[in-house]
Write a protein that holds these residues in place. Structure first.
Motif, PDB file in Angstrom:
ATOM      1  N   GLN A  54       0.823  -1.204   0.000  1.00  0.00           N
ATOM      2  CA  GLN A  54       0.000   0.000   0.000  1.00  0.00           C
ATOM      3  C   GLN A  54       0.862   1.262   0.000  1.00  0.00           C
ATOM      4  O   GLN A  54       0.515   2.264  -0.644  1.00  0.00           O
ATOM      5  N   GLU A 119     -11.988  -2.783   7.966  1.00  0.00           N
ATOM      6  CA  GLU A 119     -13.068  -1.917   7.499  1.00  0.00           C
ATOM      7  C   GLU A 119     -12.576  -0.993   6.391  1.00  0.00           C
ATOM      8  O   GLU A 119     -11.568  -0.318   6.527  1.00  0.00           O
ATOM      9  N   ASP A 120     -13.302  -0.989   5.284  1.00  0.00           N
ATOM     10  CA  ASP A 120     -12.987  -0.128   4.144  1.00  0.00           C
ATOM     11  C   ASP A 120     -11.552  -0.342   3.661  1.00  0.00           C
ATOM     12  O   ASP A 120     -10.878   0.595   3.233  1.00  0.00           O
ATOM     13  N   GLY A 121     -11.076  -1.569   3.729  1.00  0.00           N
ATOM     14  CA  GLY A 121      -9.782  -1.906   3.164  1.00  0.00           C
ATOM     15  C   GLY A 121      -8.590  -1.725   4.066  1.00  0.00           C
ATOM     16  O   GLY A 121      -7.470  -2.090   3.691  1.00  0.00           O
ATOM     17  N   ALA A 122      -8.759  -1.159   5.262  1.00  0.00           N
ATOM     18  CA  ALA A 122      -7.629  -0.935   6.172  1.00  0.00           C
ATOM     19  C   ALA A 122      -7.419  -2.192   7.010  1.00  0.00           C
ATOM     20  O   ALA A 122      -8.062  -2.393   8.033  1.00  0.00           O
ATOM     21  N   THR A 129      -7.648   3.683   4.267  1.00  0.00           N
ATOM     22  CA  THR A 129      -8.869   3.034   3.806  1.00  0.00           C
ATOM     23  C   THR A 129      -9.000   3.203   2.295  1.00  0.00           C
ATOM     24  O   THR A 129      -8.329   4.039   1.683  1.00  0.00           O
ATOM     25  N   ASP A 130      -9.882   2.422   1.703  1.00  0.00           N
ATOM     26  CA  ASP A 130     -10.144   2.573   0.268  1.00  0.00           C
ATOM     27  C   ASP A 130     -10.662   3.978  -0.035  1.00  0.00           C
ATOM     28  O   ASP A 130     -10.316   4.568  -1.060  1.00  0.00           O
ATOM     29  N   THR A 131     -11.484   4.520   0.876  1.00  0.00           N
ATOM     30  CA  THR A 131     -12.016   5.864   0.692  1.00  0.00           C
ATOM     31  C   THR A 131     -10.901   6.906   0.697  1.00  0.00           C
ATOM     32  O   THR A 131     -10.897   7.849  -0.109  1.00  0.00           O
ATOM     33  N   GLU A 132      -9.925   6.732   1.592  1.00  0.00           N
ATOM     34  CA  GLU A 132      -8.804   7.677   1.655  1.00  0.00           C
ATOM     35  C   GLU A 132      -7.934   7.585   0.405  1.00  0.00           C
ATOM     36  O   GLU A 132      -7.458   8.613  -0.110  1.00  0.00           O
TER      37      GLU A 132
END
Length: 206
Positions: A54, A119-122, A129-132
């Motif tokens: 990542q 949660e959300d990829g983290a 996160t995916d959102t970040e």
């Protein structure tokens, strides 16, 4: 130049150490025992390979979102260093005949199984996160620089926590030395990124 020189020096030291470790024998723990799939050695290798991937991804994103040479140089150094280390960690798993994916939850080798929600990829401490990540892709210029530096500071703090865990729990000497080198290099980069954020009128996230 102060920042650029410090970053380059830290990255060079890690790469030199990594190069030496690449040629070292990581086949066992020094007592003729190959690490087991559930060992700290294997868990750290698997989890840190994912964690590093990542960091590489974020660094390539920001490289294309800013023209600032200091940030681009830092991103390049992080991407190159962590891609190199990731290759070593995966190579050791191959050498040990162990899978690169485990049914155990991330961080189980540190007694944290189940605490990383994903949660959300983290998946692990410090991971964005995916959102970040999607937000970073949508920024440019100074805003991209600041958000990257904040995300990477969090990422490095999580990485230091994991590397300290390996330095304390792993049994393969070269892996313990690599982990300790990660602690030192990433702590140095955390300090450098704090300076870079301050120069941009920002601070690390609480």
């Amino acid at each position: 130049m102060r920042l650029a020189g410090a970053v380059a020096g830290a990255a060079a030291a890690v790469l030199v150490a990594a190069g030496a470790i690449t040629y070292a024998v990581a086949g066992d723990d020094g007592a003729g025992r190959t690490p087991s799939a559930g060992s700290a050695d294997a868990g750290f290798a698997r989890d840190m390979a994912v964690h590093h991937q990542q960091a590489v991804e974020m660094s390539y994103i920001v490289r294309d979102r800013t023209e600032d040479e200091e940030v681009r140089r830092l991103a390049y150094d992080i991407a190159q260093t962590q891609a190199n280390q990731r290759g070593m960690l995966l190579g050791w798993l191959d050498l040990w005949g162990l899978p690169k994916v485990s049914a155990d939850p991330p961080m189980a080798w540190m007694g944290m199984g189940g605490t990383a929600s994903g949660e959300d990829g983290a998946l692990m401490p410090g991971m964005a996160t995916d959102t970040e990540l999607e937000k970073l892709r949508g920024l440019d210029g100074k805003r991209a620089e600041v958000f990257y530096l904040q995300l990477m500071t969090d990422h490095h703090k999580g990485g230091v926590h994991m590397a300290e865990g390996c330095a304390a729990r792993c049994t393969v000497g070269v892996e313990k030395r690599l982990a300790q080198g990660m602690v030192e290099a990433q702590e140095s980069e955390i300090a450098l990124m704090a300076d870079m954020l301050e120069e941009r009128g920002a601070r690390p996230r609480p």
